[in-house]
Write an enzyme that holds these catalytic residues in place. Structure first.
Site, mmCIF file in Angstrom:
data_model
loop_
_atom_site.group_PDB
_atom_site.id
_atom_site.type_symbol
_atom_site.label_atom_id
_atom_site.label_comp_id
_atom_site.label_asym_id
_atom_site.label_seq_id
_atom_site.Cartn_x
_atom_site.Cartn_y
_atom_site.Cartn_z
ATOM 1 N N VAL A 73 0.879 -1.169 0.000
ATOM 2 C CA VAL A 73 0.000 0.000 0.000
ATOM 3 C C VAL A 73 0.912 1.214 0.000
ATOM 4 O O VAL A 73 1.889 1.269 0.747
ATOM 5 C CB VAL A 73 -0.926 0.008 1.229
ATOM 6 C CG1 VAL A 73 -1.733 1.301 1.298
ATOM 7 C CG2 VAL A 73 -1.851 -1.209 1.206
ATOM 8 N N GLU A 105 6.259 -14.788 3.624
ATOM 9 C CA GLU A 105 7.431 -14.348 4.373
ATOM 10 C C GLU A 105 7.274 -12.857 4.611
ATOM 11 O O GLU A 105 6.781 -12.142 3.749
ATOM 12 C CB GLU A 105 8.738 -14.581 3.598
ATOM 13 C CG GLU A 105 9.147 -16.033 3.476
ATOM 14 C CD GLU A 105 8.519 -16.729 2.285
ATOM 15 O OE1 GLU A 105 8.497 -17.970 2.256
ATOM 16 O OE2 GLU A 105 8.014 -16.044 1.368
ATOM 17 N N ASN A 110 9.170 -5.631 10.174
ATOM 18 C CA ASN A 110 7.941 -5.018 9.677
ATOM 19 C C ASN A 110 6.785 -5.332 10.631
ATOM 20 O O ASN A 110 5.913 -6.150 10.356
ATOM 21 C CB ASN A 110 7.644 -5.500 8.253
ATOM 22 C CG ASN A 110 6.555 -4.695 7.586
ATOM 23 O OD1 ASN A 110 5.808 -3.978 8.234
ATOM 24 N ND2 ASN A 110 6.464 -4.836 6.269
ATOM 25 N N TYR A 117 -1.084 -9.496 9.634
ATOM 26 C CA TYR A 117 -1.179 -10.923 9.341
ATOM 27 C C TYR A 117 -1.692 -11.694 10.556
ATOM 28 O O TYR A 117 -2.547 -12.583 10.416
ATOM 29 C CB TYR A 117 0.163 -11.471 8.865
ATOM 30 C CG TYR A 117 0.649 -10.825 7.588
ATOM 31 C CD1 TYR A 117 -0.221 -10.538 6.540
ATOM 32 C CD2 TYR A 117 1.988 -10.484 7.419
ATOM 33 C CE1 TYR A 117 0.230 -9.941 5.368
ATOM 34 C CE2 TYR A 117 2.438 -9.886 6.250
ATOM 35 C CZ TYR A 117 1.553 -9.620 5.235
ATOM 36 O OH TYR A 117 1.994 -9.029 4.075
#
Length: 150
Positions: A73, A105, A110, A117
């Protein structure tokens, strides 16, 4: 905010995809990688708000598994739920192609992506040491998986 719209990515879209990719990542994918994904028939999608392209994603699907390869994004559109909408779209496409499990992965640094997730049902199942190029060396990837339900 209006609901995002999606359309398949084609070869002619790669320049606009690269603009977002280069703005979002220190080590972006290359033109060749995106072209290979499009030509290989992967699930390559663009996300729009109105007429503005705000993201893209790539998913490969084979048999009962799929692999989320890219979810991006543009930086100025992050932190408002668009990543979740793009992820939801790609996972739906994976289910439509017969996948029961999705893998990915993610850079261990991050945290925003990892949180997205995990909220979506992914769990860490492993680690790939030195998987990603990073400023000053390499960075580990967390390997995550999620079971897809109808």
């Amino acid at each position: 905010m209006s609901e995002p719209q999606f359309r398949p990515m084609g070869e002619a879209d790669v320049d606009s995809v690269l603009r977002i990719e280069f703005a979002a990542f220190s080590h972006p994918w290359t033109r060749g990688i995106f072209l290979d994904c499009v030509k290989s028939g992967y699930e390559c999608w663009l996300m729009f708000l109105g007429d503005q392209q705000v993201g893209h994603g790539v998913l490969s699907a084979a048999g009962d598994e799929c692999h989320l390869l890219n979810l991006t994004v543009k930086p100025e559109s992050q932190s408002n739920g668009l990543g979740g909408k793009l992820l939801e779209h790609l996972l739906r496409r994976g289910r439509e192609r017969g996948a029961e499990t999705v893998f990915l992965e993610v850079r261990e640094s991050n945290r925003a992506a990892i949180h997205l997730y995990e909220r979506t049902g992914f769990n860490e199942i492993g680690r790939r040491r030195g998987y990603y190029p990073a400023v000053g060396g390499r960075e580990d990837a967390l390997v995550m998986a999620c079971t897809l339900f109808d």
